[in-house]
Design a protein around this motif. Structure first.
Motif, PDB file in Angstrom:
ATOM      1  N   UNK A 120       0.827  -1.210   0.000  1.00  0.00           N
ATOM      2  CA  UNK A 120       0.000   0.000   0.000  1.00  0.00           C
ATOM      3  C   UNK A 120       0.863   1.263   0.000  1.00  0.00           C
ATOM      4  N   UNK A 121       1.936   1.266   0.762  1.00  0.00           N
ATOM      5  CA  UNK A 121       2.814   2.443   0.811  1.00  0.00           C
ATOM      6  C   UNK A 121       3.530   2.626  -0.520  1.00  0.00           C
ATOM      7  N   UNK A 122       3.946   1.533  -1.136  1.00  0.00           N
ATOM      8  CA  UNK A 122       4.681   1.632  -2.401  1.00  0.00           C
ATOM      9  C   UNK A 122       3.830   2.128  -3.560  1.00  0.00           C
ATOM     10  N   UNK A 123       2.496   2.010  -3.448  1.00  0.00           N
ATOM     11  CA  UNK A 123       1.637   2.586  -4.498  1.00  0.00           C
ATOM     12  C   UNK A 123       1.113   3.958  -4.111  1.00  0.00           C
ATOM     13  N   UNK A 124       1.613   4.506  -2.996  1.00  0.00           N
ATOM     14  CA  UNK A 124       1.326   5.899  -2.691  1.00  0.00           C
ATOM     15  C   UNK A 124       0.555   6.205  -1.434  1.00  0.00           C
ATOM     16  N   UNK A 125       0.264   5.203  -0.592  1.00  0.00           N
ATOM     17  CA  UNK A 125      -0.439   5.472   0.672  1.00  0.00           C
ATOM     18  C   UNK A 125       0.498   6.136   1.668  1.00  0.00           C
ATOM     19  N   UNK A 126      -0.027   7.082   2.430  1.00  0.00           N
ATOM     20  CA  UNK A 126       0.739   7.718   3.507  1.00  0.00           C
ATOM     21  C   UNK A 126       0.636   6.921   4.799  1.00  0.00           C
ATOM     22  N   UNK A 127      -0.478   6.197   4.948  1.00  0.00           N
ATOM     23  CA  UNK A 127      -0.719   5.355   6.116  1.00  0.00           C
ATOM     24  C   UNK A 127      -1.737   4.301   5.691  1.00  0.00           C
ATOM     25  N   UNK A 128      -2.039   3.372   6.592  1.00  0.00           N
ATOM     26  CA  UNK A 128      -2.994   2.310   6.270  1.00  0.00           C
ATOM     27  C   UNK A 128      -3.920   2.083   7.460  1.00  0.00           C
ATOM     28  N   UNK A 129      -5.041   1.418   7.186  1.00  0.00           N
ATOM     29  CA  UNK A 129      -5.947   1.014   8.257  1.00  0.00           C
ATOM     30  C   UNK A 129      -6.112  -0.501   8.238  1.00  0.00           C
ATOM     31  N   UNK A 130      -6.226  -1.079   9.430  1.00  0.00           N
ATOM     32  CA  UNK A 130      -6.388  -2.522   9.574  1.00  0.00           C
ATOM     33  C   UNK A 130      -7.702  -2.801  10.279  1.00  0.00           C
TER      34      UNK A 130
END
Length: 301
Positions: free
Chosen positions: A251-261
């Motif tokens: 997710x970060x490598x395609x441009x996310x700044x953060x993620x949710x789980x």
């Protein structure tokens, strides 16, 4: 070398990129507090409306090999009854993001103002529930309404505003552009799906269809973040199917700044946060990444 796991999303400083998604272990303040103390950098509340809502009758959740199918029906106690839960969750000293839903911009605005009075650090607009008529993906699939809602909430908000969008639309980039007045986007909500009980000869959920979450939707989430990031320069929080550090990195490598789980907590419990963080830090050190920013968007090249 020690990797720096901190990140920033629309001015919201996070000690690491892992947030609790709306809808899992956020029914009350104590469950959010537990997750925050287990390693999550922030928690998103369950989606709250202006009035109490009972939701659908059981069964509302159905486990699958590849994830989970649910149609809760946006059950919630109403905004006036939820402030105490936020007060409890804030004891962790980490950002609490208030998720809200409504059928129109006036309702969203009123909810946003009330949420802010409880001391939330940001607002998440649920524009994308796939199984509730009138307040779900119907709102999020209309670019004109999306734009009006976002602008209305921004006009009354002193905290960052995030628009949570649906993959169940014809042109996600069009909807994302309509929501561009938001401080950031949350991609994605659950995928509209259905399963049938072949013995009972009827759908497994009382509502018939619901939202699919878990590992099976991760490729959809990755694709959505990638498409929107290629088209727009706006903070993005990636969500959908994250259960290991590799998913976070994707997710970060395609441009996310953060993620949710979310769904992964159902299978693994709150300990999944510390487990992923440990493996993520190890990966970054092995690959020579000094910080989250050095990984962000590298797959877009």
């Amino acid at each position: 070398m020690f990797a720096d796991l901190s990140t920033e999303v629309a001015g919201l400083r996070l000690e690491n990129p892992l947030m609790l998604a709306s809808g899992i272990l956020d029914e009350n303040g104590y469950s959010m507090l537990r997750v925050l103390r287990s390693g999550a950098s922030a928690a998103v509340t369950k989606s709250i409306g202006e009035e109490e809502r009972n939701g659908y009758r059981p069964p509302v959740v159905h486990p699958l090999q590849s994830g989970m199918l649910n149609a809760i029906g946006l059950a919630n106690p109403g905004i006036e009854e939820y402030g105490h839960e936020i007060e409890i969750a804030r004891r962790a000293g980490k950002p609490i993001i208030g998720s809200i839903f409504a059928p129109d911009e006036a309702g969203f605005s009123r909810l946003a103002e009330r949420m802010q009075s409880f001391g939330v650090s940001a607002i998440e607009l649920n524009l994308s529930c796939p199984h509730v008529k009138g307040v779900g993906s119907e709102v999020g699939s209309d670019p004109v309404l999306v734009k009006r809602v976002v602008q209305a909430v921004k006009s009354v908000s002193s905290v960052p505003v995030f628009a949570k969008l649906s993959p169940n639309v014809t042109d996600l980039v069009e909807i994302a552009r309509a929501a561009s007045d938001a401080d950031g986007l949350v991609l994605i909500n659950t995928v509209r799906a259905m399963a049938v009980d072949i013995r009972a000869r009827r759908p497994v959920l009382s509502n018939g269809f619901g939202g699919l979450s878990g590992p099976s939707i991760k490729p959809v989430g990755i694709r959505c973040v990638y498409e929107v990031r290629k088209a727009m320069d706006i903070p993005i929080v990636g969500v959908g199917g994250i259960s290991g550090f590799e998913d976070v990195v994707e997710y970060i490598m395609v441009g996310s700044d953060a993620v949710q789980i979310g769904t992964a907590l159902w299978r693994n419990g709150p300990g999944i946060f510390s487990s992923i963080l440990c493996e993520l830090e190890k990966f970054m050190e092995e690959e020579g990444y000094r910080g989250i920013g050095e990984m962000k968007g590298v797959a877009l090249q």
